[in-house]
Design a protein around this motif. Structure first.
Motif, short mmCIF file in Angstrom:
data_model
loop_
_atom_site.label_atom_id
_atom_site.label_comp_id
_atom_site.label_asym_id
_atom_site.label_seq_id
_atom_site.Cartn_x
_atom_site.Cartn_y
_atom_site.Cartn_z
N PHE A 64 0.88 -1.16 0.00
CA PHE A 64 0.00 0.00 0.00
C PHE A 64 0.92 1.21 0.00
CE2 PHE A 64 -2.54 -3.18 2.26
CZ PHE A 64 -3.76 -3.09 1.59
N VAL A 65 0.53 2.27 -0.72
CA VAL A 65 1.30 3.51 -0.71
C VAL A 65 0.34 4.64 -0.38
CG1 VAL A 65 2.73 5.10 -2.03
CG2 VAL A 65 2.91 2.65 -2.44
N ILE A 66 0.71 5.43 0.62
CA ILE A 66 -0.06 6.62 0.97
C ILE A 66 0.69 7.82 0.41
CG2 ILE A 66 -0.91 8.07 2.85
CD1 ILE A 66 -1.07 5.52 4.57
N ASP A 67 0.06 8.53 -0.54
CA ASP A 67 0.61 9.76 -1.10
C ASP A 67 -0.11 10.92 -0.44
OD1 ASP A 67 2.26 8.44 -2.85
OD2 ASP A 67 0.93 8.66 -4.57
N MET A 68 0.66 11.84 0.13
CA MET A 68 0.07 12.99 0.83
C MET A 68 0.66 14.27 0.26
SD MET A 68 -0.02 13.69 4.94
CE MET A 68 -0.94 12.20 5.25
N ALA A 69 -0.20 15.17 -0.20
CA ALA A 69 0.25 16.45 -0.78
C ALA A 69 0.49 17.45 0.35
CB ALA A 69 -0.79 16.98 -1.76
N VAL A 70 1.76 17.73 0.64
CA VAL A 70 2.13 18.67 1.70
C VAL A 70 3.33 19.51 1.25
CG1 VAL A 70 1.18 17.55 3.75
CG2 VAL A 70 3.28 16.69 2.79
N PRO A 71 3.11 20.44 0.31
CA PRO A 71 4.23 21.24 -0.19
C PRO A 71 4.74 22.25 0.83
CG PRO A 71 2.16 22.00 -1.11
CD PRO A 71 1.84 20.78 -0.32
N GLY A 72 5.99 22.65 0.65
CA GLY A 72 6.57 23.71 1.47
C GLY A 72 7.10 23.27 2.81
N LEU A 73 7.19 21.98 3.05
CA LEU A 73 7.70 21.49 4.33
C LEU A 73 9.07 20.84 4.13
CD1 LEU A 73 4.43 19.90 5.73
CD2 LEU A 73 5.44 22.08 6.34
N LYS A 74 9.73 20.55 5.25
CA LYS A 74 11.00 19.84 5.23
C LYS A 74 10.79 18.44 5.81
CE LYS A 74 12.61 22.85 7.87
NZ LYS A 74 12.79 24.04 8.59
N LYS A 75 11.70 17.55 5.52
CA LYS A 75 11.60 16.19 6.07
C LYS A 75 11.54 16.21 7.59
CE LYS A 75 14.05 14.00 2.26
NZ LYS A 75 15.24 13.23 1.86
N SER A 76 12.26 17.14 8.18
CA SER A 76 12.33 17.20 9.64
C SER A 76 11.02 17.69 10.27
CB SER A 76 13.47 18.11 10.07
OG SER A 76 13.29 19.42 9.56
N ASP A 77 10.09 18.24 9.47
CA ASP A 77 8.80 18.70 10.00
C ASP A 77 7.85 17.55 10.30
OD1 ASP A 77 9.56 21.37 9.82
OD2 ASP A 77 8.72 21.62 7.82
N ILE A 89 0.53 10.23 11.01
CA ILE A 89 1.40 11.16 10.29
C ILE A 89 1.05 12.55 10.77
CG2 ILE A 89 2.09 12.05 8.05
CD1 ILE A 89 1.05 9.39 6.85
N GLY A 90 2.03 13.23 11.35
CA GLY A 90 1.77 14.56 11.89
C GLY A 90 2.84 15.56 11.49
N VAL A 91 2.44 16.83 11.49
CA VAL A 91 3.34 17.94 11.18
C VAL A 91 3.04 19.06 12.15
CG1 VAL A 91 3.81 19.79 9.52
CG2 VAL A 91 3.67 17.45 8.74
N GLU A 92 4.09 19.66 12.63
CA GLU A 92 3.96 20.88 13.43
C GLU A 92 5.04 21.82 12.92
OE1 GLU A 92 3.98 22.12 18.09
OE2 GLU A 92 3.14 20.19 17.51
N LEU A 138 4.62 13.49 0.22
CA LEU A 138 5.09 12.49 1.18
C LEU A 138 4.54 11.14 0.75
CD1 LEU A 138 6.45 11.78 3.94
CD2 LEU A 138 4.18 12.05 4.93
N LYS A 139 5.43 10.15 0.59
CA LYS A 139 5.02 8.79 0.22
C LYS A 139 5.38 7.87 1.38
CE LYS A 139 5.44 8.84 -4.81
NZ LYS A 139 4.16 8.31 -5.20
N VAL A 140 4.36 7.20 1.90
CA VAL A 140 4.57 6.22 2.96
C VAL A 140 4.29 4.85 2.34
CG1 VAL A 140 3.91 5.44 5.26
CG2 VAL A 140 3.86 7.88 4.71
#
Length: 159
Positions: A64-77, A89-92, A138-140
């Motif tokens: 299974f692949v989860i594609d999430m559109a989250v432009p403008g972020l860094k991997k560390s976010d 899956i969280g972002v702050e 982001l691809k999980v």
């Protein structure tokens, strides 16, 4: 600024025979006269946070692949956790912009966050879950267990 929740004027009321219902109701009249964007022209950058990103879930033969559109972020976010068959899956993200001129200083603080959770089926090998982030996507990857993978069609010969 766009309207977040679309609304319908006059609800789902059926037209009636009386002519009194042909007149606009008071809230509708105010919307038409004053405009729906009253006051929003001063807050053009007010709602810049992420609400919930768009997600595609792909079910292939091996994973299974989860594609999430989250432009403008860094991997560390990103914070990605697996706990008790739940993928989280969280972002702050916090940003600070400043623009200085001779007469004033303008500062804008931005804060955005989200947290999406997904139930992981038993067919997924949770120990081999991986993720990558490229070009705002982001691809999980959730690989399937060997016994859950789709087997090729086997032709049975009649004896």
């Amino acid at each position: 600024m766009s309207t977040l929740i679309p609304t319908v004027k006059n609800g789902n009321k059926k037209p009636s025979e009386s002519n009194f219902n042909l007149l606009p109701n008071l809230p509708s009249w105010f919307d038409d006269m004053l405009g729906k964007g009253l006051g929003t022209e001063f807050m053009s950058n007010f709602n810049t946070g992420i609400t919930l990103p768009a997600v595609n879930v792909i079910n292939s033969d091996n994973e299974f692949v989860i594609d999430m559109a989250v432009p403008g972020l860094k991997k560390s976010d990103f914070e990605i956790n697996v706990d008790n068959h739940v993928l989280s899956i969280g972002v702050e993200s916090k940003t600070e912009n400043s623009e200085k001129t001779e007469s004033y200083t303008r500062r804008e603080f931005g804060y955005s966050s989200f947290n999406r959770t997904f139930a992981i089926p038993d067919s997924v090998d949770a120990d081999k879950i991986s993720a990558d982030y490229n070009d705002g996507i982001l691809k999980v990857h959730l690989p399937k267990r060997e016994e859950a993978k789709r087997k090729p069609v086997k032709q049975v010969k009649i004896s």
